[in-house]
Every structure is written in C-alpha cells, then in structure tokens.
Design an enzyme around this catalytic site. Structure first.
Site, PDB file in Angstrom:
ATOM      1  N   GLU A 169       0.776  -1.248   0.000  1.00  0.00           N
ATOM      2  CA  GLU A 169       0.000   0.000   0.000  1.00  0.00           C
ATOM      3  C   GLU A 169       0.801   1.287   0.000  1.00  0.00           C
ATOM      4  OE1 GLU A 169      -2.979  -0.037   3.057  1.00  0.00           O
ATOM      5  OE2 GLU A 169      -4.251  -1.380   1.891  1.00  0.00           O
ATOM      6  N   GLU A 382      -6.468  -8.051   0.359  1.00  0.00           N
ATOM      7  CA  GLU A 382      -7.222  -7.641   1.547  1.00  0.00           C
ATOM      8  C   GLU A 382      -8.606  -7.186   1.117  1.00  0.00           C
ATOM      9  OE1 GLU A 382      -5.330  -4.782   4.160  1.00  0.00           O
ATOM     10  OE2 GLU A 382      -3.350  -5.627   3.742  1.00  0.00           O
TER      11      GLU A 382
HETATM   12  C1  BGP Z   1      -4.945  -1.810   5.060  1.00  0.00           C
HETATM   13  C2  BGP Z   1      -3.669  -2.373   5.620  1.00  0.00           C
HETATM   14  C3  BGP Z   1      -3.836  -3.400   6.678  1.00  0.00           C
HETATM   15  C4  BGP Z   1      -5.101  -3.281   7.512  1.00  0.00           C
HETATM   16  C5  BGP Z   1      -6.294  -2.746   6.788  1.00  0.00           C
HETATM   17  C6  BGP Z   1      -7.439  -2.288   7.641  1.00  0.00           C
HETATM   18  O1  BGP Z   1      -4.736  -0.493   4.689  1.00  0.00           O
HETATM   19  O2  BGP Z   1      -2.859  -2.948   4.627  1.00  0.00           O
HETATM   20  O3  BGP Z   1      -2.638  -3.449   7.375  1.00  0.00           O
HETATM   21  O4  BGP Z   1      -4.947  -2.950   8.793  1.00  0.00           O
HETATM   22  O5  BGP Z   1      -5.991  -1.695   5.931  1.00  0.00           O
HETATM   23  O6  BGP Z   1      -7.180  -1.009   8.139  1.00  0.00           O
HETATM   24  P1  BGP Z   1      -7.345  -0.614   9.653  1.00  0.00           P
HETATM   25  O7  BGP Z   1      -6.499  -1.564  10.396  1.00  0.00           O
HETATM   26  O8  BGP Z   1      -6.871   0.776   9.766  1.00  0.00           O
HETATM   27  O9  BGP Z   1      -8.778  -0.770   9.949  1.00  0.00           O
END
Ligand code: BGP
Length: 484
Positions: A169, A382
């Site tokens: 990301e 994801e």
């Molecule tokens: C993405 C990341 C993850 C994860 C997810 C959810 O941006 O790659 O690491 O955590 O988002 O985000 P958050 O944890 O802020 O809810």
C-alpha cells in the site's frame, strides 16, 4: 439486480491475510528489535489507548494452532508479511537465525497443510534502527538496505514460495504517512516528502521484482495497492473531471509505475505545479521500468467519492482524514487539492462504524477497470469489514454483518471474472483478529476471534466466529451459490 455465483475455476486460491506487526507480537523476543510500528504504536497507546504492537494476537507463539484453524477453514493460501526487524534486527548487517527460523517453521507448517504462502516483503514495519540512522524511507539509503533484505528473504524461501508481493500500500502510505512511517517531527510539514518516500519505494519495488525474476524460477511478483475506485459526486462534468483527477493522483500514479514504468502525466503535472514532485535521479526511471510486475495485489475496503474544488484561495491542500473513535460521522476531514479535486462522502452508500463506505459493486468495477487498463492477473490481498464483535458467554461470536459483506464482495469479484478478469486469489482481511493500523484491537476483522482488549492482552485465546464456518462452506463449494 440479482446475481448468483457459479463455481470458481479449479485452483483458485481461497485465502486470508495478515501482516507481521499486526498479528505476531513477540516484538522484542528471540533477537527481534523494534520496527517503526513498535514505536508508532507505543505512541498510539499513550495518546489514544490503542494496543501496542508488543503482543497483538501473539501469533508468534500460536502459529501452529492458527495454521491448523486455517486448514480447518479449508484455506488454500495465506498471505502474510515478513518482519524485517525480526530477520535483520538492525536493518542491515547481522542476520538473526531465530527470526529466519520462525518464518521457516511457519512456511513449513503452511505447506504441510497444503496452504500456499503468499509473502509480502514489507508491510509498514521498517526497522527502527534505520529510522534512527538516517530517517528511514526519507533517505535514499533505504533502497540499498531494502535490496539486501529482499535478497536475503527471496533467496532463503525461493524453493517454497511462488507468490511474492513487494511493498504493501504505497498509496496509503502517501495518504497517512505519519501512521505508516515514522516521520521525525521536523519533517512533518514537508508534504513533498510523501512523494519522495513513495519514489524510494518505487525503486525498492522494482528491485524486488527483478530479484524474484532472477532468483525464483516460475515465481510471480507484484505490488499490493490500497485501492478505492473514485466516483464523481454528481454527473456534473466538473465533478466527473475531479473524480478522474483523484483517480490519477491516488490510483493511476501507482499503477502506471508498476505496469508502464512511468509516472502518470496529469498527477505529475499537479505535483510539479505545487512543488510536491519527487526528485528523480538519473537511472531511476530505467530501474523502475525494468522491474516489471507479473500480477497485482489489491486491498479493497471501500469506494470513495470526489467533487470539484475551486482554486480561489479559500481552500487549503490537505490529505485524508481519519475516524479514530468508531462513531459514524467522526471522520476528521477529507483530502483536498484545490483546483484538482476534493474527496467527500458518497450519500448513496452506507458505511461501517469508521465511515468506510460499503460497496461490493465497487470491487467488480475496480477489477474490471484495472484488468482493462493493464491486463495482468490480480489477487485480492485484503478485503473485509472492521466491526465491534462480541464474544458470548458460550464462546460463540455472531457476525452476520461480516458474512453479508464478504458474500457480496466475493460475488462481485466473481462477476468481474465472468467478464474476463483473471483472478488468482481472494485473501480477505483478516485470517484472525489483529491490531488495526488506525483503531486498536477493538476494530476486528478476523474469522477467528482473539480474546484480548487494547489494555490487556490476556491469553489471546482463539474462538471461531460464525463467519469461520460460513467461509469454510464457501470454500468447500468453491464459491458457488453466493449472491450480490
Ligand atoms: C490496510 C492495511 C492493513 C489493515 C487494513 C485495515 O490499509 O494494509 O494493514 O490494517 O488496511 O485497516 P485498519 O487496520 O486501519 O482498519
């Protein structure tokens, strides 16, 4: 419009995802030293009460149990990241044998259960030693150090790992840079550094792609982009143009690097006009163009919306806002680039408690759009719903909202495949509950509930949520019969 899935192609990788610092814990055990996330999350605990990264889900000590649970779900793939500071604690130099052993044990365990490892080299957790030494990603030195780290890992695991992803990301790192990178206080006002860091990451990404091509016969490599398709707020031509501008700066600017080896012209023109463009040294663009991607990992949670924004001196440039409370509407603002675009709430979509729009069709739209533009195989690395879950007295966790979210997103992905998009894998976030990047451990994503709170890691006992059994059934019937 109703749509029901037929079975997915044979060999489709049904998986799930995590990242090292968010799930492993053991932050200072067996030779591991601090990463920048260990430090950032100490601050998050002090300032906001979110858990530190010291224990998280204690996967380091529970990984065999976790892999067994993954196998029980029927997972065919597991996407996870390697913690650089576990294998090279000071960022450069001495290798920590215990760190390498952990990943050997994990990968052996996965393969023993017929689960394909999908490895991410870097997921926000730069060794802290490199921040102390030269400011981390701000310095070009990090590119050479990353190369040595990536060479070590790819060489070590090349016989067992086919699928490699490079840097998680970059697009989100630019947006939320102080949460994803440790930025020394004195640099935080200099927004050009966001794009400079990203340029260094582009070099590191290209190097890692070349290393996989050199060292892993038959390997596949690509980046993982945090991606939100961007809709215009209205059908007014100015809003449509603003959405295109937002796409160019927030999405195209990364995709064009990965697949065309160049920066998007419109985004670059905007950055140059505002003194934000990265400094590019001779040879950089040649290196970037040489590091071709075989595939792309996509992290998709929510679509976003943009509208025209006047450049009349009344508006200030700003990057994304964030909701830190989990109370709908508590978002701290929207990204604004006067004269280019302004992000805004989509009035047509419901959101989760952290103001992230819920939009399954957005997944079909982005997959088809990226496929049409670049024509490379894609994997969802994801996708998921962050929610407050409740562990009942009998050890059950009822999460119908997560099942609904995932079912509709999987169906949307399948419809994109029906229209020709080549998908390798679906790895929702997250295999088990873990530390959120922005909201502590109370914001949960997993199929497996991990019993702990932000203040108290307890014993991190695991419990199967309702979504666990549901996903097991989805995999067992190879994705057939899901409705959008
Ligand atoms: C993405 C990341 C993850 C994860 C997810 C959810 O941006 O790659 O690491 O955590 O988002 O985000 P958050 O944890 O802020 O809810």
């Amino acid at each position: 419009m109703s749509y029901t899935t037929t079975a997915f192609p044979d060999g489709f990788l049904w998986g799930a995802s995590t990242s090292a610092y968010q799930v492993e814990g053991a932050a200072y055990e067996d030779g591991k030293k601090a990463s920048q996330q260990d430090i950032i999350n100490q601050n998050n605990y002090r300032e906001r009460g979110f858990a530190t990264a010291e224990v998280t889900s204690d996967h380091y000590h529970h990984f065999r149990e976790d892999v067994a649970l993954m196998a029980e779900m029927g997972l065919k793939a597991y996407r996870f990241s390697i913690a650089w500071s576990r294998v090279i604690p000071d960022g450069t130099g001495a290798v920590n044998p215990a760190g390498l052993k952990f990943y050997h044990d994990l990968i052996d365990e996965l393969l023993a259960h017929d689960i394909e490892p999908i490895v991410t080299l870097y997921h926000y957790d730069l060794p802290w030693a490199l921040v102390e030494r030269y400011g981390g990603w701000i310095s070009r030195q990090v590119v050479d150090d990353f190369e040595a780290y990536a060479r070590l890992i790819i060489t070590e695991f090349r016989d067992q790992v086919k699928y490699w992803t490079t840097i998680n990301e970059q697009s989100i790192i630019v947006q939320y840079w102080t949460q994803k990178c440790y930025i020394p206080e004195e640099y935080r006002g200099d927004n050009q550094l966001r794009y400079q860091i990203n340029h260094h990451m582009n070099l590191a990404h290209a190097i890692a792609c070349n290393l996989v091509h050199e060292l892993v016969p038959g390997g596949m490599v690509g980046s993982v982009i945090g991606y939100s398709p961007i809709y215009p707020l209205t059908a007014r031509a100015e809003d449509v143009m603003a959405a295109q501008n937002a796409h160019d700066l927030r999405n195209g600017y990364y995709l064009d690097i990965y697949f065309k080896g160049k920066y998007t012209d419109s985004a670059m023109a905007y950055l140059e006009r505002h003194g934000l463009a990265p400094k590019i040294e001779p040879g950089d663009m040649e290196l970037i163009a040489s590091g071709t991607s075989d595939m792309l990992g996509i992290n998709y949670y929510a679509s976003e919306c943009a509208k025209a924004c006047p450049d009349d001196g009344t508006r200030e440039m700003r990057w994304n806002g964030v909701n830190l409370t989990g109370k709908k509407g508590d978002i701290s603002g929207f990204e604004t680039h006067p004269g280019f675009y302004e992000m805004c709430k989509n009035p047509l979509l419901d959101t989760n408690d952290w103001d992230w729009a819920i939009d399954p069709v957005g997944l079909e739209y982005l997959l088809r759009d990226i496929w049409m533009r670049y024509g490379k195989p894609l994997m969802v690395c994801e996708n998921g719903l962050g929610a407050f879950d409740t562990l009942e007295a009998d050890g059950t966790v009822h999460d119908p909202y997560r099942i609904d979210y995932l079912e509709r997103h999987i169906a949307a992905m399948k419809r994109a495949m029906d229209y020709g998009v080549q998908m390798l894998a679906y790895c929702p976030w997250s295999a088990l509950d873990l530390l959120s990047t922005s909201n502590g451990v109370k914001k949960r994503y997993g199929f497996i509930y991990v019993d702990r709170t932000d203040d108290d890691p307890r014993a991190c006992r695991r419990y199967r949520k309702d979504s666990f059994a549901w996903y097991r059934d989805v995999i067992a019937r190879n994705g057939a019969g899901l409705t959008l």
